[in-house]
Design a protein around this motif. Structure first.
Motif, PDB file in Angstrom:
ATOM      1  N   THR A  31       7.962  19.756  -6.474  1.00  0.00           N
ATOM      2  CA  THR A  31       8.839  18.890  -6.211  1.00  0.00           C
ATOM      3  C   THR A  31      10.262  19.771  -6.078  1.00  0.00           C
ATOM      4  O   THR A  31      10.316  20.819  -6.814  1.00  0.00           O
ATOM      5  CB  THR A  31       9.342  17.647  -7.024  1.00  0.00           C
ATOM      6  N   ILE A  32      11.035  19.362  -5.070  1.00  0.00           N
ATOM      7  CA  ILE A  32      12.395  20.128  -5.105  1.00  0.00           C
ATOM      8  C   ILE A  32      13.542  18.874  -4.963  1.00  0.00           C
ATOM      9  O   ILE A  32      13.433  18.025  -4.290  1.00  0.00           O
ATOM     10  CB  ILE A  32      12.419  20.601  -3.584  1.00  0.00           C
ATOM     11  N   PRO A  33      14.551  19.510  -5.848  1.00  0.00           N
ATOM     12  CA  PRO A  33      15.470  18.631  -6.000  1.00  0.00           C
ATOM     13  C   PRO A  33      16.327  18.446  -4.893  1.00  0.00           C
ATOM     14  O   PRO A  33      16.631  19.386  -3.841  1.00  0.00           O
ATOM     15  CB  PRO A  33      16.393  19.131  -7.174  1.00  0.00           C
ATOM     16  N   LYS A  34      17.071  17.210  -4.454  1.00  0.00           N
ATOM     17  CA  LYS A  34      18.124  16.741  -3.507  1.00  0.00           C
ATOM     18  C   LYS A  34      19.111  17.998  -3.535  1.00  0.00           C
ATOM     19  O   LYS A  34      19.813  18.382  -4.719  1.00  0.00           O
ATOM     20  CB  LYS A  34      18.729  15.661  -3.447  1.00  0.00           C
ATOM     21  N   GLY A  35      19.667  18.651  -2.211  1.00  0.00           N
ATOM     22  CA  GLY A  35      20.719  19.490  -2.654  1.00  0.00           C
ATOM     23  C   GLY A  35      20.353  21.169  -2.651  1.00  0.00           C
ATOM     24  O   GLY A  35      21.208  21.579  -2.711  1.00  0.00           O
ATOM     25  N   ALA A  36      19.067  21.140  -3.022  1.00  0.00           N
ATOM     26  CA  ALA A  36      18.701  22.526  -3.309  1.00  0.00           C
ATOM     27  C   ALA A  36      18.827  23.527  -1.969  1.00  0.00           C
ATOM     28  O   ALA A  36      18.398  22.825  -0.970  1.00  0.00           O
ATOM     29  CB  ALA A  36      17.309  22.611  -3.853  1.00  0.00           C
ATOM     30  N   LEU A  37      19.222  24.847  -2.318  1.00  0.00           N
ATOM     31  CA  LEU A  37      18.931  25.459  -1.446  1.00  0.00           C
ATOM     32  C   LEU A  37      17.660  26.714  -1.719  1.00  0.00           C
ATOM     33  O   LEU A  37      17.844  27.254  -2.520  1.00  0.00           O
ATOM     34  CB  LEU A  37      20.190  26.565  -1.187  1.00  0.00           C
ATOM     35  N   CYS A  38      16.762  26.391  -1.063  1.00  0.00           N
ATOM     36  CA  CYS A  38      15.346  26.709  -1.684  1.00  0.00           C
ATOM     37  C   CYS A  38      14.517  27.839  -0.727  1.00  0.00           C
ATOM     38  O   CYS A  38      14.481  27.608   0.301  1.00  0.00           O
ATOM     39  CB  CYS A  38      14.274  25.560  -1.905  1.00  0.00           C
ATOM     40  N   GLY A  39      14.256  28.907  -1.379  1.00  0.00           N
ATOM     41  CA  GLY A  39      13.638  30.084  -0.833  1.00  0.00           C
ATOM     42  C   GLY A  39      11.792  29.755  -1.026  1.00  0.00           C
ATOM     43  O   GLY A  39      11.839  29.737  -2.297  1.00  0.00           O
ATOM     44  N   ILE A  40      11.024  29.948   0.104  1.00  0.00           N
ATOM     45  CA  ILE A  40       9.680  30.224  -0.092  1.00  0.00           C
ATOM     46  C   ILE A  40       9.418  31.541   0.054  1.00  0.00           C
ATOM     47  O   ILE A  40       9.718  32.152   1.028  1.00  0.00           O
ATOM     48  CB  ILE A  40       9.009  29.227   0.838  1.00  0.00           C
ATOM     49  N   ILE A  41       8.936  32.157  -1.097  1.00  0.00           N
ATOM     50  CA  ILE A  41       8.683  33.735  -0.983  1.00  0.00           C
ATOM     51  C   ILE A  41       7.275  33.753  -1.386  1.00  0.00           C
ATOM     52  O   ILE A  41       6.460  33.126  -2.160  1.00  0.00           O
ATOM     53  CB  ILE A  41       9.335  34.213  -2.454  1.00  0.00           C
ATOM     54  N   GLY A  42       6.676  34.892  -0.812  1.00  0.00           N
ATOM     55  CA  GLY A  42       5.320  35.499  -0.921  1.00  0.00           C
ATOM     56  C   GLY A  42       4.885  36.223   0.186  1.00  0.00           C
ATOM     57  O   GLY A  42       5.800  36.603   1.081  1.00  0.00           O
ATOM     58  N   SER A 226      16.766  31.388 -11.516  1.00  0.00           N
ATOM     59  CA  SER A 226      16.941  32.190 -12.682  1.00  0.00           C
ATOM     60  C   SER A 226      15.695  32.140 -13.655  1.00  0.00           C
ATOM     61  O   SER A 226      15.169  32.934 -14.104  1.00  0.00           O
ATOM     62  CB  SER A 226      18.120  31.690 -13.857  1.00  0.00           C
ATOM     63  N   ASP A 227      14.971  31.009 -13.433  1.00  0.00           N
ATOM     64  CA  ASP A 227      13.657  30.743 -14.150  1.00  0.00           C
ATOM     65  C   ASP A 227      12.390  31.496 -13.633  1.00  0.00           C
ATOM     66  O   ASP A 227      11.656  32.031 -14.177  1.00  0.00           O
ATOM     67  CB  ASP A 227      13.564  29.411 -14.458  1.00  0.00           C
ATOM     68  N   VAL A 228      12.475  31.419 -12.325  1.00  0.00           N
ATOM     69  CA  VAL A 228      11.353  31.667 -11.527  1.00  0.00           C
ATOM     70  C   VAL A 228      11.127  33.127 -10.942  1.00  0.00           C
ATOM     71  O   VAL A 228      10.208  33.707 -10.810  1.00  0.00           O
ATOM     72  CB  VAL A 228      11.146  30.759 -10.028  1.00  0.00           C
ATOM     73  N   PHE A 229      12.649  33.709 -10.751  1.00  0.00           N
ATOM     74  CA  PHE A 229      12.530  34.739 -10.130  1.00  0.00           C
ATOM     75  C   PHE A 229      12.398  35.837 -11.238  1.00  0.00           C
ATOM     76  O   PHE A 229      13.551  36.759 -11.420  1.00  0.00           O
ATOM     77  CB  PHE A 229      13.838  35.099  -8.878  1.00  0.00           C
ATOM     78  N   THR A 230      11.431  36.136 -11.763  1.00  0.00           N
ATOM     79  CA  THR A 230      11.274  37.136 -12.429  1.00  0.00           C
ATOM     80  C   THR A 230      10.166  38.222 -12.558  1.00  0.00           C
ATOM     81  O   THR A 230       9.243  38.058 -11.648  1.00  0.00           O
ATOM     82  CB  THR A 230      10.705  36.347 -14.089  1.00  0.00           C
ATOM     83  N   PRO A 231      10.453  39.367 -13.152  1.00  0.00           N
ATOM     84  CA  PRO A 231       9.125  40.517 -12.600  1.00  0.00           C
ATOM     85  C   PRO A 231       8.015  39.955 -12.756  1.00  0.00           C
ATOM     86  O   PRO A 231       6.866  40.273 -11.907  1.00  0.00           O
ATOM     87  CB  PRO A 231       9.659  41.653 -13.582  1.00  0.00           C
ATOM     88  N   GLN A 232       7.602  39.216 -14.154  1.00  0.00           N
ATOM     89  CA  GLN A 232       6.389  39.086 -14.444  1.00  0.00           C
ATOM     90  C   GLN A 232       5.701  38.044 -13.084  1.00  0.00           C
ATOM     91  O   GLN A 232       4.632  38.115 -12.851  1.00  0.00           O
ATOM     92  CB  GLN A 232       6.341  38.005 -15.712  1.00  0.00           C
ATOM     93  N   LEU A 233       6.529  36.765 -12.669  1.00  0.00           N
ATOM     94  CA  LEU A 233       6.080  35.863 -11.623  1.00  0.00           C
ATOM     95  C   LEU A 233       5.696  36.461 -10.571  1.00  0.00           C
ATOM     96  O   LEU A 233       5.067  36.506  -9.752  1.00  0.00           O
ATOM     97  CB  LEU A 233       7.081  34.753 -11.854  1.00  0.00           C
ATOM     98  N   LEU A 234       6.815  37.574 -10.298  1.00  0.00           N
ATOM     99  CA  LEU A 234       6.603  38.218  -8.945  1.00  0.00           C
ATOM    100  C   LEU A 234       5.440  39.045  -8.802  1.00  0.00           C
ATOM    101  O   LEU A 234       4.708  39.252  -7.899  1.00  0.00           O
ATOM    102  CB  LEU A 234       7.905  39.058  -8.642  1.00  0.00           C
ATOM    103  N   GLU A 235       5.033  39.956  -9.981  1.00  0.00           N
ATOM    104  CA  GLU A 235       3.855  40.549 -10.282  1.00  0.00           C
ATOM    105  C   GLU A 235       2.812  39.602  -9.788  1.00  0.00           C
ATOM    106  O   GLU A 235       1.815  40.000  -9.135  1.00  0.00           O
ATOM    107  CB  GLU A 235       3.798  41.149 -11.524  1.00  0.00           C
ATOM    108  N   GLU A 236       2.840  38.534 -10.303  1.00  0.00           N
ATOM    109  CA  GLU A 236       1.763  37.435 -10.373  1.00  0.00           C
ATOM    110  C   GLU A 236       1.601  37.268  -8.712  1.00  0.00           C
ATOM    111  O   GLU A 236       0.333  36.920  -8.177  1.00  0.00           O
ATOM    112  CB  GLU A 236       1.798  36.408 -11.083  1.00  0.00           C
ATOM    113  N   THR A 237       2.543  37.228  -8.102  1.00  0.00           N
ATOM    114  CA  THR A 237       2.532  36.756  -6.514  1.00  0.00           C
ATOM    115  C   THR A 237       2.271  37.714  -5.597  1.00  0.00           C
ATOM    116  O   THR A 237       1.469  37.520  -4.596  1.00  0.00           O
ATOM    117  CB  THR A 237       3.934  36.267  -6.260  1.00  0.00           C
ATOM    118  N   TYR A 238       2.825  39.014  -5.906  1.00  0.00           N
ATOM    119  CA  TYR A 238       2.613  40.213  -5.188  1.00  0.00           C
ATOM    120  C   TYR A 238       1.268  41.019  -5.337  1.00  0.00           C
ATOM    121  O   TYR A 238       0.949  41.950  -4.623  1.00  0.00           O
ATOM    122  CB  TYR A 238       3.734  40.873  -4.810  1.00  0.00           C
ATOM    123  N   GLY A 239       1.072  40.859  -6.743  1.00  0.00           N
ATOM    124  CA  GLY A 239      -0.152  41.850  -7.514  1.00  0.00           C
ATOM    125  C   GLY A 239      -1.445  41.529  -6.761  1.00  0.00           C
ATOM    126  O   GLY A 239      -1.513  40.642  -5.892  1.00  0.00           O
ATOM    127  N   GLY A 240      -2.412  42.282  -7.060  1.00  0.00           N
ATOM    128  CA  GLY A 240      -3.660  42.351  -6.617  1.00  0.00           C
ATOM    129  C   GLY A 240      -4.513  41.344  -7.138  1.00  0.00           C
ATOM    130  O   GLY A 240      -5.709  41.064  -6.371  1.00  0.00           O
TER     131      GLY A 240
END
Ligand SMILES: Nc1ncnc2c1ncn2[C@@H]1O[C@H](COP(=O)(O)OP(=O)(O)O)[C@@H](O)[C@H]1O
Ligand SMILES: [Mg+2]
Lengths: 263, 430
Positions: A31-42, A226-240
């Protein structure tokens, strides 16, 4: 880390999508809150465009549903604006910049009716917002990539929508255009509009977006930047680690069965 | 001449009908063809025009009559089926679009020819004339046939007029059209239907084989003349109508000449002409523009050379041997000859025995070019931080395009300089 919100602008429930029987999105639920400026990254091929297209009902879903402002898409089309990837159309088409921007008004106009003066005014002021008013008469093939992207944004702006979906608006555009576009998006967001942007460049994520969706064939994370854009989660997204998932996808395709039975 | 008058005064009512009919058919195919063309579906026209044949034959076999309305219905249905089959092949198999197109075309046309042969051998008395569909016969456009085909052509035009805006959007960006809620499936069906109808009627004039040309050629030719869809439709219609009239006239004045093939012939000539001569896109026009620019560059470079040598001599109006101009710049002897002759003709230089001398106007022009060259070099070194020994080539092109307004702005920006990066004087404006 998937944060759900109350009273969302966009709700995606248990969404699975396949091309040619090969699943490219598995069980996305967010879900995305109203008024969010949301990026879809991957990464490339993560299914970002596919996610947007399935929200827009441009491709059939295997399972799940999408709701906008707690309603079906068909009931809220007038509140929705979609900016497809620039390469999705043929820019050699015989049309001027103004012609293309006016297309944003077609829904309001309805069948049979020709664009009126008011529609032209709306189109021209949208062009002014994106700094392209001087190019109104220009044939669209004579525009640079950045200018074409601005034209697409102007077309979306004429719709006066409440939620905007933009697919890679910054791909292949000049720095000035990127800056101009993000400024417009931020303004819209501060007016309470919800903006969803497919984005590529990790460098700018934190300054651009206040909500981030990390995607790679499945939903990795969705929440405040701030909660989502962390090295750990990015690693999970972009990692092998996800090669397994895409390999299974291939197997499903070869076997000829659906990832999920249709409900 | 007499024939021309006879023809255009419609002395014989038959001519009137034939002309009227061919014009209508041509316009409706041209208009629909514009959409086929911009959607890059040109091959579809080819498939449909071949695929209507079995429909016409079956319709004739079933009804035993040549009632145009019945034949049109048969043609329409089999034309549509061919499109559905083609789409199904593309969607459900690994066969690519071009192969699917070829497949549908040959299978439908093959069946059509088979049926046609069967009908011809069956000795059915009323079958004569059915083969006009194969090769077309505009002169046969009379009576009820003319009425039927005209009605359809008018319907096609009205539909395009009504759905113009929607067809345009669906052709340009179908995904966006769908998202904003246009009924794109239904619009596609309507567009396909009028395409099939236009083909069915056009076939009457030019036949199965040439029909695709009737559809696509006016659009392809019109595209050279405009960048706007609305104008493209008008221009294509005009081309179509012109070809229609001309074809009818040619076959009227020379009865052995067939109307349909001549219409396509004329359309092809129009398309070729557009390809070579259309402003902005035509090949000849572009070549001509390039040629003129080349000549302008040569002349200005020569004047600059005169000016530079004059600068060294401290006398701008001293005679200079043609070969000495090469000290300032490498001109070929052909260039020297041609350029000097042209400059002489334009009053910029005059001939003195075997040598040449600048006129007042030639001096001014050479001075301006030199000035712009040096201003631009200075601008490049100052604002773009390019090394002085690298700016010459850039300035060599830019000097020819700077307008007086830009010149003033450049001067102001550089604070009215007097020397370029190589410490040569920048000549004053006056
Ligand atoms: N029309 C299509 N047909 C078949 N496969 C597709 C199609 N579009 C995309 N895909 C595949 O789906 C996956 C996701 O694509 P996409 O959503 O475009 O990714 P992204 O936008 O994140 O780069 C990719 O593996 C891509 O090859
Ligand atoms: Mg994409």
């Amino acid at each position: 880390m998937i944060q759900q919100v109350e009273n969302p602008a966009l709700e995606i429930h248990d969404l699975t999508v396949s091309y040619d029987k090969k699943p490219v999105l598995w069980g996305v639920d967010l879900t995305i809150p109203k008024g969010a400026l949301c990026g879809i990254i991957g990464p490339n091929g993560a299914g970002k465009s596919t996610l947007i297209k399935s929200i827009m009902d441009l491709i059939p879903l295997n399972s799940g549903y999408v709701k906008l402002f707690d309603q079906e898409l068909d009931d809220v089309r007038k509140k929705i604006s979609y900016v497809p990837q620039r390469e999705s159309v043929d820019w050699d088409f015989p049309a001027s910049v103004l012609d293309v921007v006016l297309m944003g008004r077609y829904a309001q106009l309805g069948l049979f009716k020709r664009p009126r003066k008011a529609d032209r005014d709306a189109a021209l002021s949208a062009l002014e917002m994106v700094g392209m008013d001087k190019y109104a008469k220009r044939q669209i093939a004579q525009l640079s990539g950045g200018q074409q992207q601005r034209v697409f944004l102007a077309r979306a702006l004429t719709q006066n929508a409440d939620i905007y979906f933009l697919d890679e608006p910054f791909a292949g555009v000049d720095a000035a255009t990127e800056k101009a576009i993000i400024q417009i998006l931020k303004n819209l967001s501060s007016e309470g509009k919800t903006i969803v942007v497919v984005h590529h460049d990790l460098q700018s994520v934190e300054t651009y977006f206040n909500w981030v969706i990390l995607l790679n064939l499945r939903l990795v994370a969705s929440g405040p930047t701030s909660d989502v854009f962390t090295p750990q989660l990015l690693e999970e997204t972009y990692g092998g680690k996800l090669t397994l998932l895409s390999e299974v996808g291939e197997l499903v395709k070869k076997g000829g069965f659906h990832a999920r039975e249709k409900q | 001449m007499e024939t021309l008058v006879e023809f255009f005064t419609f002395e014989y009512p038959n001519i009137k009908y034939v002309v009227f009919g061919t014009i209508l058919l041509s316009i409706s195919s041209a208009v629909v063809g514009c959409f086929t063309f911009i959607k890059k579906k040109s091959l579809v026209g080819d498939v449909v025009s071949h695929a209507v044949l079995p429909g016409i034959c079956i319709s004739f076999l079933a009804s035993g009559s040549k009632d145009p309305f019945l034949l049109i219905i048969g043609a329409f249905i089999s034309g549509w089926i061919s499109i559905v089959v083609m789409d199904a092949i593309i969607r459900n198999t690994k066969i690519k679009e071009d192969a699917a197109t070829g497949l549908a075309l040959s299978v439908f046309f093959g069946v059509g020819i088979l049926l046609m042969t069967y009908i011809q051998h069956s000795g059915n008395a009323s079958q004569s004339g059915l083969d006009t569909f194969l090769f077309g016969k505009a002169a046969a456009l009379v009576g009820v046939d003319l009425l039927a085909f005209s009605i359809i052509a008018v319907i096609v035009l009205i539909v395009v007029f009504l759905f113009y805006k929607e067809f345009k959007l669906v052709s340009f960006d179908p995904q966006f059209a769908k998202v904003i809620g246009l009924p794109i499936r239904r619009l596609e069906i309507v567009l396909t239907s009028i395409t099939v109808l236009a083909v069915v009627t056009g076939i009457q004039a030019v036949g199965v084989v040439l029909m695709a040309a009737m559809l696509i050629t006016p659009a392809a030719a019109a595209r050279f003349w405009t960048n706007r869809l609305s104008r493209m439709l008008v221009i294509a219609s005009f081309f179509g109508a012109f070809a229609g009239i001309s074809g009818a006239f040619i076959s009227y004045s020379t009865p052995s000449m067939p109307t349909g093939p001549w219409m396509v012939m004329i359309l092809s000539i129009i398309a070729l002409f557009s390809f070579f001569f259309a402003p902005g896109k035509g090949i000849v026009v572009n070549q001509w523009r390039r040629f003129k620019i080349q000549r302008q560059l040569l002349e200005e470079n020569l004047l600059k050379a005169f000016f530079k040598i004059g600068e060294g001599n401290n006398d701008y109006f001293k005679e200079i041997e043609a070969n000495d101009l090469r000290l300032a710049r490498a001109f070929s002897s052909g260039q020297l000859n041609k350029g000097l002759r042209k400059l002489n003709a334009n009053g910029y230089v005059e001939r003195v025995g075997s040598a040449w001398r600048l006129s007042k106007e030639g001096h001014d022009k050479g001075k301006r070019i030199t000035r712009l060259h040096r201003l631009w070099e200075l601008y490049l070194t100052k604002y773009l931080r390019i090394a002085p020994d690298h700016v010459h080539e850039d300035a060599d092109t830019i000097e020819h395009v700077i307008t007086p307004e830009l010149e003033s702005r450049l001067e102001q920006l550089l604070d009215y300089p007097t020397a370029d990066p190589h410490q040569s004087t920048i000549p004053s404006r006056h």
